[in-house]
Enzyme design. Structure first.
Site, short mmCIF file in Angstrom:
data_model
loop_
_atom_site.label_atom_id
_atom_site.label_comp_id
_atom_site.label_asym_id
_atom_site.label_seq_id
_atom_site.Cartn_x
_atom_site.Cartn_y
_atom_site.Cartn_z
N ASP A 25 2.41 -8.48 -20.62
CA ASP A 25 3.71 -8.52 -20.18
C ASP A 25 4.05 -7.25 -19.33
O ASP A 25 3.84 -6.19 -19.45
CB ASP A 25 4.81 -8.65 -21.43
CG ASP A 25 6.27 -9.28 -20.98
OD1 ASP A 25 6.50 -10.24 -21.27
OD2 ASP A 25 6.94 -8.49 -19.99
N CYS A 67 2.53 -20.76 -13.70
CA CYS A 67 1.38 -21.45 -13.14
C CYS A 67 0.65 -20.45 -12.10
O CYS A 67 -0.71 -20.63 -12.24
CB CYS A 67 1.94 -22.65 -12.38
SG CYS A 67 2.42 -24.02 -13.53
N HIS A 74 5.23 -14.92 -26.89
CA HIS A 74 5.02 -13.42 -26.78
C HIS A 74 4.36 -13.12 -27.92
O HIS A 74 4.59 -13.62 -29.17
CB HIS A 74 6.52 -12.77 -26.82
CG HIS A 74 7.39 -13.29 -25.72
ND1 HIS A 74 7.57 -12.34 -24.71
CD2 HIS A 74 8.13 -13.99 -25.42
CE1 HIS A 74 8.31 -12.57 -23.89
NE2 HIS A 74 8.71 -13.83 -24.34
N HIS A 96 8.55 -21.92 -18.18
CA HIS A 96 7.03 -22.33 -18.47
C HIS A 96 6.66 -21.83 -19.75
O HIS A 96 6.69 -20.62 -19.95
CB HIS A 96 6.18 -21.96 -17.40
CG HIS A 96 4.50 -22.36 -17.60
ND1 HIS A 96 3.74 -22.79 -16.47
CD2 HIS A 96 3.71 -22.20 -18.74
CE1 HIS A 96 2.61 -22.86 -17.00
NE2 HIS A 96 2.34 -22.53 -18.29
N HIS A 100 5.63 -20.17 -23.06
CA HIS A 100 4.95 -19.14 -23.40
C HIS A 100 5.34 -18.47 -24.84
O HIS A 100 6.31 -18.43 -25.20
CB HIS A 100 4.86 -17.98 -22.32
CG HIS A 100 6.18 -17.75 -22.00
ND1 HIS A 100 7.19 -18.36 -21.28
CD2 HIS A 100 7.10 -16.53 -22.13
CE1 HIS A 100 8.28 -17.87 -21.12
NE2 HIS A 100 8.45 -16.70 -22.07
N CYS A 113 6.58 -21.87 -9.89
CA CYS A 113 6.28 -21.43 -11.17
C CYS A 113 5.65 -20.28 -11.30
O CYS A 113 4.38 -20.29 -11.28
CB CYS A 113 6.20 -22.57 -12.12
SG CYS A 113 5.78 -21.78 -13.92
N ASN A 142 10.69 -17.98 -26.97
CA ASN A 142 12.32 -18.13 -26.42
C ASN A 142 12.41 -19.30 -25.72
O ASN A 142 11.42 -19.90 -24.72
CB ASN A 142 12.67 -17.05 -25.33
CG ASN A 142 12.62 -15.70 -26.05
OD1 ASN A 142 12.76 -15.39 -27.41
ND2 ASN A 142 12.05 -14.59 -25.37
P1 AMP Z 1 11.04 -15.07 -21.74
O1 AMP Z 1 12.45 -14.28 -21.41
O2 AMP Z 1 10.85 -15.19 -23.02
O3 AMP Z 1 11.13 -16.32 -20.68
O4 AMP Z 1 9.74 -14.16 -21.22
C1 AMP Z 1 9.21 -13.93 -19.90
C2 AMP Z 1 8.42 -12.78 -20.06
O5 AMP Z 1 7.73 -12.75 -18.61
C3 AMP Z 1 9.23 -11.24 -19.97
O6 AMP Z 1 8.98 -10.80 -21.13
C4 AMP Z 1 8.72 -10.70 -18.67
O7 AMP Z 1 8.78 -9.32 -18.82
C5 AMP Z 1 7.46 -11.27 -18.32
N1 AMP Z 1 7.04 -11.51 -16.92
C6 AMP Z 1 7.67 -11.95 -15.87
N2 AMP Z 1 6.92 -11.93 -14.69
C7 AMP Z 1 5.96 -11.42 -15.24
C8 AMP Z 1 4.61 -11.27 -14.55
N3 AMP Z 1 4.76 -11.20 -13.17
N4 AMP Z 1 3.74 -10.55 -15.04
C9 AMP Z 1 3.87 -10.37 -16.67
N5 AMP Z 1 5.14 -10.50 -17.17
C10 AMP Z 1 5.73 -11.08 -16.61
ZN ZN Z 2 4.34 -23.42 -14.67
#
Ligand code: AMP
Ligand code: ZN
Length: 113
Positions: free
Chosen positions: A30, A7, A101, A97, A99, A4, A86
């Site tokens: 992000d 994580c 925004h 996981h 989160h 993950c 989302n």
């Molecule tokens: P979601 O589409 O709501 O699941 O959002 C996932 C978010 O995680 C997206 O906005 C990606 O740009 C962001 N994301 C994915 N990998 C990373 C990372 N390694 N570091 C920072 N943000 C990330």
């Molecule tokens: Zn996780």
């Protein structure tokens, strides 16, 4: 949780720009910002979404969100911000996981969706 990405970010295995960390969460930038300020509030405990969240995890998440009242100005969000989480296919959740925004730093569109 194995494999993950959030994580791994939370425990430091994968590098990220961490702006805040405590026992319950990290707040990172992000990677693909969709606003001038685009942060992610990531609880350290793994659960995919609110359907999988325990009462204890819900209380922890509430505490994390409340903490934003102290942190927001320092993130350049003094003129307001938007919180989005989302879930699932229709919500376009890409990382399984939970989160939140945090979007702001500029005038956002008045409509979502
Ligand atoms: P979601 O589409 O709501 O699941 O959002 C996932 C978010 O995680 C997206 O906005 C990606 O740009 C962001 N994301 C994915 N990998 C990373 C990372 N390694 N570091 C920072 N943000 C990330
Ligand atoms: Zn996780």
């Amino acid at each position: 949780m194995e494999n993950c990405i959030f994580c791994k970010i939370a425990n430091g295995e994968i590098p990220s720009t961490k702006l805040y960390e405590d026992d319950d969460m990290v707040i990172i930038k992000d990677l693909n910002p969709q606003a001038k300020v685009h942060l992610l509030l990531i609880p350290k405990q793994h659960y995919a979404n609110i359907m999988e969240m325990s009462d204890l995890q819900a209380a922890t998440l509430a505490r994390c969100v409340k903490k934003l009242s102290e942190l927001a100005d320092g993130f350049g969000l003094e003129n307001g911000f938007r919180l989005v989480s989302n879930k699932g296919e229709h919500g376009c959740q890409s990382v399984q996981h939970l989160h939140i925004h945090i979007l702001g730093g500029e005038q956002l569109a008045d409509k979502m969706g």
